[in-house]
Each structure stands twice: as structure tokens, then as C-alpha cells.
Design a protein around this motif. Structure first.
Motif, mmCIF file in Angstrom:
data_model
loop_
_atom_site.group_PDB
_atom_site.id
_atom_site.type_symbol
_atom_site.label_atom_id
_atom_site.label_comp_id
_atom_site.label_asym_id
_atom_site.label_seq_id
_atom_site.Cartn_x
_atom_site.Cartn_y
_atom_site.Cartn_z
ATOM 1 N N MET A 1 29.430 34.684 -29.631
ATOM 2 C CA MET A 1 30.533 33.793 -30.274
ATOM 3 C C MET A 1 29.966 33.161 -31.800
ATOM 4 S SD MET A 1 32.039 31.963 -26.835
ATOM 5 C CE MET A 1 33.088 30.748 -27.822
ATOM 6 N N ALA A 2 29.012 32.448 -31.553
ATOM 7 C CA ALA A 2 28.443 31.991 -32.710
ATOM 8 C C ALA A 2 28.018 33.006 -33.909
ATOM 9 C CB ALA A 2 26.854 31.240 -32.455
ATOM 10 N N ALA A 3 27.692 34.142 -33.507
ATOM 11 C CA ALA A 3 27.335 35.044 -34.685
ATOM 12 C C ALA A 3 28.757 35.615 -35.174
ATOM 13 C CB ALA A 3 26.731 36.517 -34.107
ATOM 14 N N ALA A 4 29.955 35.559 -34.254
ATOM 15 C CA ALA A 4 31.360 35.613 -34.709
ATOM 16 C C ALA A 4 31.823 34.765 -35.946
ATOM 17 C CB ALA A 4 32.498 36.063 -33.734
ATOM 18 N N SER A 5 31.319 33.440 -35.797
ATOM 19 C CA SER A 5 31.588 32.545 -36.558
ATOM 20 C C SER A 5 30.532 32.431 -37.603
ATOM 21 C CB SER A 5 31.699 31.235 -35.937
ATOM 22 O OG SER A 5 32.676 31.198 -34.849
ATOM 23 N N ARG A 6 29.549 33.202 -37.836
ATOM 24 C CA ARG A 6 28.484 33.244 -38.642
ATOM 25 C C ARG A 6 27.636 32.197 -38.790
ATOM 26 N NH1 ARG A 6 29.634 36.839 -42.694
ATOM 27 N NH2 ARG A 6 28.460 35.751 -44.579
ATOM 28 N N ILE A 7 27.489 31.588 -37.403
ATOM 29 C CA ILE A 7 26.306 30.633 -37.362
ATOM 30 C C ILE A 7 25.228 31.009 -36.660
ATOM 31 C CG2 ILE A 7 25.808 28.847 -35.931
ATOM 32 C CD1 ILE A 7 28.995 27.939 -35.775
ATOM 33 N N VAL A 8 24.256 31.470 -37.804
ATOM 34 C CA VAL A 8 22.921 32.045 -37.417
ATOM 35 C C VAL A 8 21.736 31.224 -37.558
ATOM 36 C CG1 VAL A 8 21.477 34.097 -37.600
ATOM 37 C CG2 VAL A 8 23.833 34.406 -38.015
ATOM 38 N N PRO A 9 21.191 30.890 -36.396
ATOM 39 C CA PRO A 9 19.993 30.033 -36.683
ATOM 40 C C PRO A 9 18.844 30.625 -37.515
ATOM 41 C CG PRO A 9 20.343 30.155 -34.586
ATOM 42 C CD PRO A 9 21.348 31.153 -35.111
ATOM 43 N N SER A 10 18.065 29.834 -38.560
ATOM 44 C CA SER A 10 17.173 30.782 -39.224
ATOM 45 C C SER A 10 15.796 30.974 -38.486
ATOM 46 C CB SER A 10 16.718 29.582 -40.361
ATOM 47 O OG SER A 10 15.549 29.864 -40.825
ATOM 48 N N THR A 11 15.318 31.969 -38.727
ATOM 49 C CA THR A 11 14.003 32.143 -38.112
ATOM 50 C C THR A 11 12.763 31.321 -38.761
ATOM 51 O OG1 THR A 11 13.586 34.054 -39.623
ATOM 52 C CG2 THR A 11 14.317 34.663 -37.526
ATOM 53 N N TYR A 12 11.947 31.100 -38.197
ATOM 54 C CA TYR A 12 10.829 30.185 -38.680
ATOM 55 C C TYR A 12 10.101 30.889 -40.094
ATOM 56 C CZ TYR A 12 11.540 26.874 -35.141
ATOM 57 O OH TYR A 12 12.021 25.605 -34.494
ATOM 58 N N GLN A 13 10.653 30.263 -41.110
ATOM 59 C CA GLN A 13 10.321 30.941 -42.281
ATOM 60 C C GLN A 13 9.310 29.927 -43.314
ATOM 61 O OE1 GLN A 13 13.269 33.080 -44.629
ATOM 62 N NE2 GLN A 13 14.721 32.712 -42.988
ATOM 63 N N PRO A 14 8.601 30.570 -44.052
ATOM 64 C CA PRO A 14 7.960 29.455 -45.185
ATOM 65 C C PRO A 14 9.024 28.725 -46.119
ATOM 66 C CG PRO A 14 7.476 31.614 -45.803
ATOM 67 C CD PRO A 14 8.322 31.802 -44.328
ATOM 68 N N ILE A 15 8.540 27.748 -46.903
ATOM 69 C CA ILE A 15 9.352 27.335 -48.100
ATOM 70 C C ILE A 15 9.633 28.153 -49.157
ATOM 71 C CG2 ILE A 15 9.585 25.255 -49.533
ATOM 72 C CD1 ILE A 15 8.309 23.547 -47.324
#
Length: 297
Positions: free
Chosen positions: A269-283
Motif C-alpha cells: 500500500m505504501a509503495a502504491a502511494s510512493r512512500i519508500v523508505p530510504s536504504t541506509y546511504q551515505p551523505i
């Protein structure tokens, strides 16, 4: 020693007597001339000390991804003395920066998740008069920027507040939707919106930093999702304590079949609303690092 919150309870743990008044957003995130009129809340010595530890790391590393008007001044005036006092962190940042070819700064997200959860508690108290007692908690997470419209819709519900501290150094939006007083949602923008997108293999910007307060079960669900996004998190066995903090075994909590199935439905459901958590990335370093402190856009 008396202070403006003498006789009150700490807003962070909501248990211990307040020993001091604490700035909701640490003063040293800001240039000296920008430190006036910052919101303050009651805090106990233990919570204040823990918050200071988190701030010490973040106020040293986050400026490398800064994009606000004060970015260059913060990097040249505030960051170098902090790195001089922390040789280990300085070496880690320098190695990561050089390995990336000058594109990113290594970053540990755990302090940000914990600190921004504490800031959400402080601002919920400051603006809505809410204290998180037993059965309530707070957390934070970073999302891909594509989720901005959906979170904007959520932030338009119920009671709403906005803040701009230090001429764009720290901005926030908050909403209290009305389901119950302790439920609040926050969007934080520090240093003009730091990009957690330094990994060239991943598409899109991730500068959308959100926090929430609410019932422990809800916050536990959110925190568990954040924990599982971190590739450095230890593998959780079925009989290990659940990372959500419930105190239950993993197999009886978020590792249960029912929870896994429910989580997959929510993720869809979240993906359908384009709510995608970030993977743990550097700055994303914008072309500057510990040996090149001036921004180059």
C-alpha cells in the motif's frame, strides 16, 4: 539549581524530574548569531546527556551535506574544531570520502533516528502540550523524496504548526491529526535538506526526514521497518528479542507469520502511494569533504 522548568517532569522519558531546560534542537547546530529564541523543554540529566551525545556526532557530520545559506560558514567555522577533538571520526570521514571519489560522506543513521525521535517529543510538548506517557513513543526515518506529496497530504490534517529556526538552519512542519492527542507527524529539514543519496547505484534523492509520536505498537512497527532497512543490523533470530522494543521474542512479535503478512500488505500500500523508505546511504557530499570544507555547487 533552579531553572524555568523546576518541578516539572522530563519531556523525553516522562519519568524523572527535570534537572534542566534543554534546547529542543541543540544550539551548536546553529551559528552563534542564529541561536536566539530556540524552543526549550524540561529534561532530566540522563536524557539531556544522551541527547548531547547524539548531537555531538550529527552536528559534526551533517554539515558536509548542507545546502542552506550558512552551509559554507558552518563548515569552515564550526566543523573543523569538532573534527580536531575527534580524530577517530575525522579518519573515518576522510577514508569514506576518498573511497567514494569525493562524492559522499559515510554516515551512521542510528543517532539521527534516535535524536529526531527525541526532537519530535520535544516539539509535540512545545506546540501541542502533549507528553508521551506509558504506552506511547516516538521514532524517525528517512524516505525517498518521491513520497513528499503523500506526506504533505498527511501534514495538512488536524492541528498544524510550522517553524523556521536559525534562518533556514532547521525547518519543521507538524500535524496532530486528531485520532488521539499523542499522535503527531513531523517533517524536519536540517541544513536545507541533507541528501542521503550518496550511493551512485541507487536512483533518486532521499532527503525527506519524517518523525512521528504515537502508540507504542505503531511506533514499534515504524522502528522495526527502519531497523530492517539497515544492512549493518545484526540478523535477528526467532528466539531473539524483537528489535521493535516490545520485549517479546521475535517469533512472537514482528517475526510471526501474521505480522510478516500484514507488513507485506502495508508495504504494498505504501509503495502504491510512493512512500519508500530510504536504504541506509551515505551523505551526498556536493563535492566537498573534510579536506575541502567549502561547498561547490
Amino acid at each position: 539549581m533552579k531553572h524555568k522548568f523546576s518541578g516539572e517532569i522530563c519531556v523525553y522519558c516522562n519519568e524523572a524530574p527535570a534537572d534542566t531546560s534543554d534546547h529542543a534542537i541543540g544550539r551548536k547546530f546553529f551559528l552563534e548569531e542564529r541561536r536566539g529564541n530556540l524552543p526549550q523543554v524540561p529534561a532530566c540529566r540522563s536524557c539531556n546527556s544522551r541527547k548531547s551525545e547524539l548531537e555531538a556526532y550529527l552536528m559534526t557530520v551533517l554539515p558536509f551535506g548542507a545546502k542552506n545559506a550558512d552551509a559554507g560558514t558552518i563548515l569552515t567555522k564550526l566543523v573543523p574544531p569538532r573534527l580536531e577533538k575527534n580524530a577517530k571520526l575525522n579518519r573515518k570521514i576522510t577514508r569514506g570520502f576518498n573511497r567514494s571519489g569525493g562524492t559522499s560522506i559515510p554516515f551512521d543513521h542510528k543517532p539521527l533516528v534516535e535524536l529526531f525521535g527525541m526532537i519530535a517529543k520535544a516539539l509535540a510538548y512545545q506546540h501541542f502540550g502533549v507528553r508521551l506517557g506509558k504506552g506511547f513513543s516516538a521514532t524517525a526515518a528517512i524516505f525517498m523524496d518521491q513520497a513528499t506529496p503523500e506526506f504533505a497530504r498527511m501534514l495538512a490534517l488536524g492541528n498544524r504548526v510550522n517553524g523556521d529556526l536559525g534562518a533556514g538552519t532547521f525547518k519543521y512542519q507538524g500535524a496532530q491529526p486528531g485520532n488521539y492527542p499523542e499522535l503527531t507527524l513531523w517533517r524536519f529539514e536540517i541544513y536545507g535538506g541533507v541528501d542521503f543519496g550518496g550511493d551512485p547505484n541507487l536512483f533518486g534523492r532521499a532527503s525527506l526526514t519524517m518523525a512521528a509520536t504515537g502508540k507504542t505498537e505503531l511506533i514499534g512497527n515504524l522502528f522495526y521497518g527502519t531497523y530492517m532497512q539497515d544492512p549493518t543490523s545484526p540478523k535477528v533470530g526467532r528466539n531473539d528479542p524483537c528489535p521493535c522494543g516490545s520485549g517479546k521474542k521475535h517469533k512472537k512479535c514482528h517475526g510471526s507469520v501474521a505480522k510478516i503478512e500484514a507488513r507485506e500488505r502495508v508495504k504494498a500500500m505504501a509503495a502504491a502511494s510512493r512512500i519508500v523508505p530510504s536504504t541506509y546511504q551515505p551523505i551526498a557530499a556536493h563535492g566537498y569533504g573534510p579536506d575541502r570544507p567549502l561547498p561547490r555547487y
